[in-house]
Design a protein around this motif. Sequence first.
Motif, PDB file in Angstrom:
ATOM      1  N   LYS A  51       0.878  -1.153  -0.001  1.00 64.57           N
ATOM      2  CA  LYS A  51      -0.109   0.157  -0.081  1.00 64.57           C
ATOM      3  C   LYS A  51       0.956   1.304  -0.261  1.00 64.57           C
ATOM      4  CE  LYS A  51      -3.838  -2.012   2.491  1.00 64.57           C
ATOM      5  NZ  LYS A  51      -4.650  -2.158   3.725  1.00 64.57           N
ATOM      6  N   PRO A  52       0.527   2.376  -0.622  1.00 60.47           N
ATOM      7  CA  PRO A  52       1.206   3.468  -0.794  1.00 60.47           C
ATOM      8  C   PRO A  52       1.010   4.312   0.513  1.00 60.47           C
ATOM      9  CG  PRO A  52      -0.570   3.804  -2.310  1.00 60.47           C
ATOM     10  CD  PRO A  52      -0.580   2.187  -1.806  1.00 60.47           C
ATOM     11  N   HIS A  53       1.971   5.179   0.807  1.00 60.20           N
ATOM     12  CA  HIS A  53       1.733   6.185   1.855  1.00 60.20           C
ATOM     13  C   HIS A  53       2.555   7.559   1.436  1.00 60.20           C
ATOM     14  CE1 HIS A  53       1.705   7.734   5.780  1.00 60.20           C
ATOM     15  NE2 HIS A  53       2.958   8.173   5.700  1.00 60.20           N
ATOM     16  N   VAL A  54       1.771   8.496   1.593  1.00 60.84           N
ATOM     17  CA  VAL A  54       2.229   9.916   1.046  1.00 60.84           C
ATOM     18  C   VAL A  54       2.176  10.793   2.407  1.00 60.84           C
ATOM     19  CG1 VAL A  54       1.943  11.905  -0.301  1.00 60.84           C
ATOM     20  CG2 VAL A  54       1.521   9.524  -1.128  1.00 60.84           C
ATOM     21  N   ALA A  55       3.132  11.403   2.805  1.00 60.58           N
ATOM     22  CA  ALA A  55       3.279  12.425   3.853  1.00 60.58           C
ATOM     23  C   ALA A  55       3.993  13.640   3.509  1.00 60.58           C
ATOM     24  CB  ALA A  55       3.994  11.581   5.147  1.00 60.58           C
ATOM     25  N   GLY A  56       3.576  14.598   4.131  1.00 62.30           N
ATOM     26  CA  GLY A  56       4.319  15.975   4.215  1.00 62.30           C
ATOM     27  C   GLY A  56       5.734  15.716   4.961  1.00 62.30           C
ATOM     28  N   VAL A  57       6.847  16.215   4.561  1.00 63.37           N
ATOM     29  CA  VAL A  57       7.998  16.102   5.220  1.00 63.37           C
ATOM     30  C   VAL A  57       8.849  17.253   5.008  1.00 63.37           C
ATOM     31  CG1 VAL A  57       8.256  13.760   4.923  1.00 63.37           C
ATOM     32  CG2 VAL A  57       9.260  15.502   3.173  1.00 63.37           C
ATOM     33  N   GLY A  58       9.860  17.581   6.391  1.00 62.55           N
ATOM     34  CA  GLY A  58      10.804  18.629   6.001  1.00 62.55           C
ATOM     35  C   GLY A  58      11.945  18.385   5.174  1.00 62.55           C
ATOM     36  N   ALA A  59      12.081  18.930   4.100  1.00 66.43           N
ATOM     37  CA  ALA A  59      13.231  18.483   3.369  1.00 66.43           C
ATOM     38  C   ALA A  59      14.089  19.567   2.367  1.00 66.43           C
ATOM     39  CB  ALA A  59      12.410  17.577   2.008  1.00 66.43           C
ATOM     40  N   LEU A  60      14.973  19.222   2.055  1.00 60.86           N
ATOM     41  CA  LEU A  60      15.820  20.332   1.368  1.00 60.86           C
ATOM     42  C   LEU A  60      16.821  19.402   0.263  1.00 60.86           C
ATOM     43  CD1 LEU A  60      19.146  20.437   2.641  1.00 60.86           C
ATOM     44  CD2 LEU A  60      17.712  21.073   4.563  1.00 60.86           C
ATOM     45  N   TRP A  61      17.408  20.494  -0.533  1.00 59.53           N
ATOM     46  CA  TRP A  61      18.265  19.877  -1.610  1.00 59.53           C
ATOM     47  C   TRP A  61      19.674  20.504  -1.270  1.00 59.53           C
ATOM     48  CZ3 TRP A  61      18.367  17.053  -6.072  1.00 59.53           C
ATOM     49  CH2 TRP A  61      19.515  17.267  -6.866  1.00 59.53           C
ATOM     50  N   ALA A  62      20.537  19.506  -1.260  1.00 63.37           N
ATOM     51  CA  ALA A  62      22.116  19.939  -0.866  1.00 63.37           C
ATOM     52  C   ALA A  62      22.947  19.230  -1.454  1.00 63.37           C
ATOM     53  CB  ALA A  62      22.159  20.115   0.859  1.00 63.37           C
ATOM     54  N   ASP A  63      23.751  19.668  -2.076  1.00 59.03           N
ATOM     55  CA  ASP A  63      24.987  18.808  -2.742  1.00 59.03           C
ATOM     56  C   ASP A  63      24.621  17.538  -3.586  1.00 59.03           C
ATOM     57  OD1 ASP A  63      26.996  20.269  -1.161  1.00 59.03           O
ATOM     58  OD2 ASP A  63      26.590  18.845   0.567  1.00 59.03           O
TER      59      ASP A  63
END
Length: 102
Positions: A44-56
């Motif tokens: 089963k799929p699961h989607v959640a809002g997260v704190g994320a960032l792009w680095a290196d």
Amino acid sequence: METKNLGDLYHLAPIPWSRALDALEGTEPRERTPFLATTGSDGKPHVAGVGALWADGNVYFVSGPRTRKSRNIEDNAHCSIAMSQRGIDLGIGGVAERGTDA
């Protein structure tokens, strides 16, 4: 990195990766929450809002050890994250690796 240009579906010119990279590396504040998609051991799929960032050249996201998304990644590290940046919406798929920050 493998890319897929959705413009191909509509016979549009490719969007250059540099446009996405400029948005990811820009200093503009993110206006929307990134969402992480994982799959549980039951499929089963699961989607959640997260704190994320792009680095290196990587996407980093935060998840507690007992959260559903972390448990899903323990079972299947393949996941994707959707990030809405200024002027472009991105979907980035890959294999999660655990990292820690001092």
